[in-house]
Design a protein around this motif. Sequence first.
Motif, PDB file in Angstrom:
ATOM      1  N   ALA A  34      56.109 -49.033 -29.285  1.00  0.00           N
ATOM      2  CA  ALA A  34      55.588 -48.188 -30.360  1.00  0.00           C
ATOM      3  C   ALA A  34      56.641 -47.158 -30.749  1.00  0.00           C
ATOM      4  O   ALA A  34      57.411 -46.686 -29.906  1.00  0.00           O
ATOM      5  N   LYS A  35      56.647 -46.813 -32.028  1.00  0.00           N
ATOM      6  CA  LYS A  35      57.623 -45.853 -32.546  1.00  0.00           C
ATOM      7  C   LYS A  35      56.945 -44.971 -33.586  1.00  0.00           C
ATOM      8  O   LYS A  35      56.257 -45.469 -34.483  1.00  0.00           O
ATOM      9  N   VAL A  36      57.124 -43.658 -33.449  1.00  0.00           N
ATOM     10  CA  VAL A  36      56.604 -42.699 -34.420  1.00  0.00           C
ATOM     11  C   VAL A  36      57.792 -42.042 -35.120  1.00  0.00           C
ATOM     12  O   VAL A  36      58.536 -41.271 -34.503  1.00  0.00           O
ATOM     13  N   GLY A  37      57.977 -42.384 -36.413  1.00  0.00           N
ATOM     14  CA  GLY A  37      59.098 -41.821 -37.163  1.00  0.00           C
ATOM     15  C   GLY A  37      60.403 -42.028 -36.419  1.00  0.00           C
ATOM     16  O   GLY A  37      60.710 -43.122 -35.930  1.00  0.00           O
ATOM     17  N   THR A  38      61.159 -40.941 -36.300  1.00  0.00           N
ATOM     18  CA  THR A  38      62.413 -40.979 -35.539  1.00  0.00           C
ATOM     19  C   THR A  38      62.328 -40.113 -34.293  1.00  0.00           C
ATOM     20  O   THR A  38      63.344 -39.827 -33.658  1.00  0.00           O
ATOM     21  N   THR A  39      61.092 -39.704 -33.924  1.00  0.00           N
ATOM     22  CA  THR A  39      60.954 -38.714 -32.853  1.00  0.00           C
ATOM     23  C   THR A  39      60.388 -39.253 -31.555  1.00  0.00           C
ATOM     24  O   THR A  39      60.688 -38.717 -30.475  1.00  0.00           O
ATOM     25  N   LEU A  40      59.560 -40.295 -31.612  1.00  0.00           N
ATOM     26  CA  LEU A  40      58.860 -40.740 -30.404  1.00  0.00           C
ATOM     27  C   LEU A  40      58.988 -42.244 -30.225  1.00  0.00           C
ATOM     28  O   LEU A  40      58.707 -43.018 -31.139  1.00  0.00           O
ATOM     29  N   ASP A  41      59.419 -42.669 -29.024  1.00  0.00           N
ATOM     30  CA  ASP A  41      59.558 -44.080 -28.671  1.00  0.00           C
ATOM     31  C   ASP A  41      58.733 -44.351 -27.416  1.00  0.00           C
ATOM     32  O   ASP A  41      58.783 -43.571 -26.447  1.00  0.00           O
ATOM     33  N   ILE A  42      58.010 -45.471 -27.403  1.00  0.00           N
ATOM     34  CA  ILE A  42      57.130 -45.796 -26.282  1.00  0.00           C
ATOM     35  C   ILE A  42      57.284 -47.262 -25.906  1.00  0.00           C
ATOM     36  O   ILE A  42      57.380 -48.134 -26.770  1.00  0.00           O
ATOM     37  N   LEU A  43      57.297 -47.534 -24.602  1.00  0.00           N
ATOM     38  CA  LEU A  43      57.177 -48.885 -24.056  1.00  0.00           C
ATOM     39  C   LEU A  43      56.020 -48.863 -23.070  1.00  0.00           C
ATOM     40  O   LEU A  43      55.895 -47.947 -22.255  1.00  0.00           O
ATOM     41  N   HIS A  44      55.173 -49.887 -23.153  1.00  0.00           N
ATOM     42  CA  HIS A  44      54.025 -50.013 -22.254  1.00  0.00           C
ATOM     43  C   HIS A  44      53.922 -51.474 -21.841  1.00  0.00           C
ATOM     44  O   HIS A  44      53.991 -52.373 -22.683  1.00  0.00           O
ATOM     45  N   CYS A  45      53.767 -51.702 -20.556  1.00  0.00           N
ATOM     46  CA  CYS A  45      53.684 -53.081 -20.064  1.00  0.00           C
ATOM     47  C   CYS A  45      52.703 -53.152 -18.907  1.00  0.00           C
ATOM     48  O   CYS A  45      52.761 -52.323 -17.986  1.00  0.00           O
ATOM     49  N   VAL A  46      51.805 -54.137 -18.944  1.00  0.00           N
ATOM     50  CA  VAL A  46      50.886 -54.402 -17.839  1.00  0.00           C
ATOM     51  C   VAL A  46      50.787 -55.913 -17.650  1.00  0.00           C
ATOM     52  O   VAL A  46      50.746 -56.666 -18.620  1.00  0.00           O
ATOM     53  N   MET A  47      50.734 -56.329 -16.393  1.00  0.00           N
ATOM     54  CA  MET A  47      50.512 -57.725 -16.049  1.00  0.00           C
ATOM     55  C   MET A  47      49.147 -57.826 -15.372  1.00  0.00           C
ATOM     56  O   MET A  47      48.945 -57.288 -14.283  1.00  0.00           O
ATOM     57  N   PHE A  48      48.187 -58.499 -16.032  1.00  0.00           N
ATOM     58  CA  PHE A  48      46.823 -58.628 -15.538  1.00  0.00           C
ATOM     59  C   PHE A  48      46.693 -59.947 -14.769  1.00  0.00           C
ATOM     60  O   PHE A  48      46.722 -61.017 -15.380  1.00  0.00           O
ATOM     61  N   PRO A  49      46.523 -59.909 -13.453  1.00  0.00           N
ATOM     62  CA  PRO A  49      46.384 -61.160 -12.707  1.00  0.00           C
ATOM     63  C   PRO A  49      45.115 -61.917 -13.087  1.00  0.00           C
ATOM     64  O   PRO A  49      44.098 -61.325 -13.450  1.00  0.00           O
ATOM     65  N   ASN A  50      45.180 -63.230 -13.000  1.00  0.00           N
ATOM     66  CA  ASN A  50      43.986 -64.051 -13.065  1.00  0.00           C
ATOM     67  C   ASN A  50      43.065 -63.595 -11.924  1.00  0.00           C
ATOM     68  O   ASN A  50      43.509 -63.489 -10.775  1.00  0.00           O
ATOM     69  N   PRO A  51      41.790 -63.306 -12.192  1.00  0.00           N
ATOM     70  CA  PRO A  51      40.913 -62.793 -11.129  1.00  0.00           C
ATOM     71  C   PRO A  51      40.712 -63.740  -9.951  1.00  0.00           C
ATOM     72  O   PRO A  51      40.122 -63.350  -8.950  1.00  0.00           O
ATOM     73  N   ASN A  52      41.197 -64.968 -10.062  1.00  0.00           N
ATOM     74  CA  ASN A  52      41.145 -65.880  -8.917  1.00  0.00           C
ATOM     75  C   ASN A  52      42.364 -65.734  -8.005  1.00  0.00           C
ATOM     76  O   ASN A  52      42.470 -66.461  -7.012  1.00  0.00           O
ATOM     77  N   TYR A  53      43.264 -64.811  -8.357  1.00  0.00           N
ATOM     78  CA  TYR A  53      44.461 -64.573  -7.543  1.00  0.00           C
ATOM     79  C   TYR A  53      44.444 -63.144  -7.032  1.00  0.00           C
ATOM     80  O   TYR A  53      44.298 -62.197  -7.811  1.00  0.00           O
ATOM     81  N   ASP A  54      44.609 -63.003  -5.728  1.00  0.00           N
ATOM     82  CA  ASP A  54      44.543 -61.690  -5.067  1.00  0.00           C
ATOM     83  C   ASP A  54      45.901 -61.001  -5.182  1.00  0.00           C
ATOM     84  O   ASP A  54      46.694 -60.992  -4.246  1.00  0.00           O
ATOM     85  N   LEU A  55      46.146 -60.411  -6.359  1.00  0.00           N
ATOM     86  CA  LEU A  55      47.441 -59.801  -6.666  1.00  0.00           C
ATOM     87  C   LEU A  55      47.248 -58.375  -7.167  1.00  0.00           C
ATOM     88  O   LEU A  55      46.219 -58.053  -7.773  1.00  0.00           O
ATOM     89  N   PRO A  56      48.224 -57.500  -6.940  1.00  0.00           N
ATOM     90  CA  PRO A  56      48.166 -56.150  -7.515  1.00  0.00           C
ATOM     91  C   PRO A  56      48.440 -56.180  -9.012  1.00  0.00           C
ATOM     92  O   PRO A  56      48.770 -57.221  -9.590  1.00  0.00           O
ATOM     93  N   MET A  57      48.281 -55.018  -9.632  1.00  0.00           N
ATOM     94  CA  MET A  57      48.564 -54.851 -11.060  1.00  0.00           C
ATOM     95  C   MET A  57      49.957 -54.246 -11.219  1.00  0.00           C
ATOM     96  O   MET A  57      50.236 -53.171 -10.676  1.00  0.00           O
ATOM     97  N   PHE A  58      50.826 -54.933 -11.954  1.00  0.00           N
ATOM     98  CA  PHE A  58      52.119 -54.342 -12.303  1.00  0.00           C
ATOM     99  C   PHE A  58      51.990 -53.611 -13.626  1.00  0.00           C
ATOM    100  O   PHE A  58      51.428 -54.128 -14.598  1.00  0.00           O
ATOM    101  N   GLY A  59      52.525 -52.386 -13.663  1.00  0.00           N
ATOM    102  CA  GLY A  59      52.554 -51.638 -14.914  1.00  0.00           C
ATOM    103  C   GLY A  59      53.784 -50.758 -14.979  1.00  0.00           C
ATOM    104  O   GLY A  59      54.272 -50.254 -13.963  1.00  0.00           O
ATOM    105  N   THR A  60      54.309 -50.591 -16.189  1.00  0.00           N
ATOM    106  CA  THR A  60      55.424 -49.671 -16.403  1.00  0.00           C
ATOM    107  C   THR A  60      55.328 -49.081 -17.798  1.00  0.00           C
ATOM    108  O   THR A  60      54.858 -49.744 -18.734  1.00  0.00           O
ATOM    109  N   ASP A  61      55.725 -47.814 -17.910  1.00  0.00           N
ATOM    110  CA  ASP A  61      55.700 -47.111 -19.190  1.00  0.00           C
ATOM    111  C   ASP A  61      56.950 -46.254 -19.321  1.00  0.00           C
ATOM    112  O   ASP A  61      57.423 -45.662 -18.334  1.00  0.00           O
TER     113      ASP A  61
END
Length: 245
Positions: A75-102
């Motif tokens: 995401a980008k707001v004008g020339t002032t704000l830049d954002i990156l957001h990432c999440v990996m949602f496991p299939n609920p049949n797999y016992d895995l943690p949630m990866f996220g980074t911002d």
Amino acid sequence: MTSTSSPSLRTEQHSLIQKLADCIEGVWQEQLELSPYPLPEDLGYVEGRLEGEKLRIENRCYQTPEFRKIHLELAKVGTTLDILHCVMFPNPNYDLPMFGTDLVGAKGKIGAAIADLSPIRQKVLPPAYQQQLSDLPAIAFTNPRDLPPWGHIFSEFCLFVRPDNSVEETLFLDRVKAYMQIHCQQARNTPATPELHSEILAGQRNYCDHQRKNDKTRRVLENAFGNEWAEYYMTQVLFDLPEED
């Protein structure tokens, strides 16, 4: 609000965001069997206005056998704000943690950088994750940041900092790549556990419920697109959950 196609925003964003976006997609392509995720067409690229500035949002989503949805938002707001957001949602049949980074950048500097592998079914990560994450070399950042009040959902390995210079930006990038590689490798080697589906789904719901408490994200979306659209985007795109069986 309008929806259209556009070249990737990363080419206009802070260099660390561009590098991390490229890194994330590179690890996914190398480590996972990707297929398209059915994100509504009008949400692949969205434009709005925020305090007189153009707000642009780009979403890229995929799915794999182990992950119900892996999502990269820029995401980008004008020339002032830049954002990156990432999440990996496991299939609920797999016992895995949630990866996220911002990443959040303002006026050419990264003010917030966070990455974690968050436990879902229990309060601690599986032993294999703990071992591999503990083996990573320690990093001392100049400006560590405090987690939000709902930050108890994160693991002991959560990295939340304000990179002080290009060296620390590279250290953060390398650590996120290491987290992702460990996660993808573990996911491929984790057998499906459908008997834990309900428990895993409850843990993912708890994670998403707390993430939706991020008032800063909600305020930006509400101011740009209105309350109803912001609620839809928060619950259906950023932190959605599969329907109960």
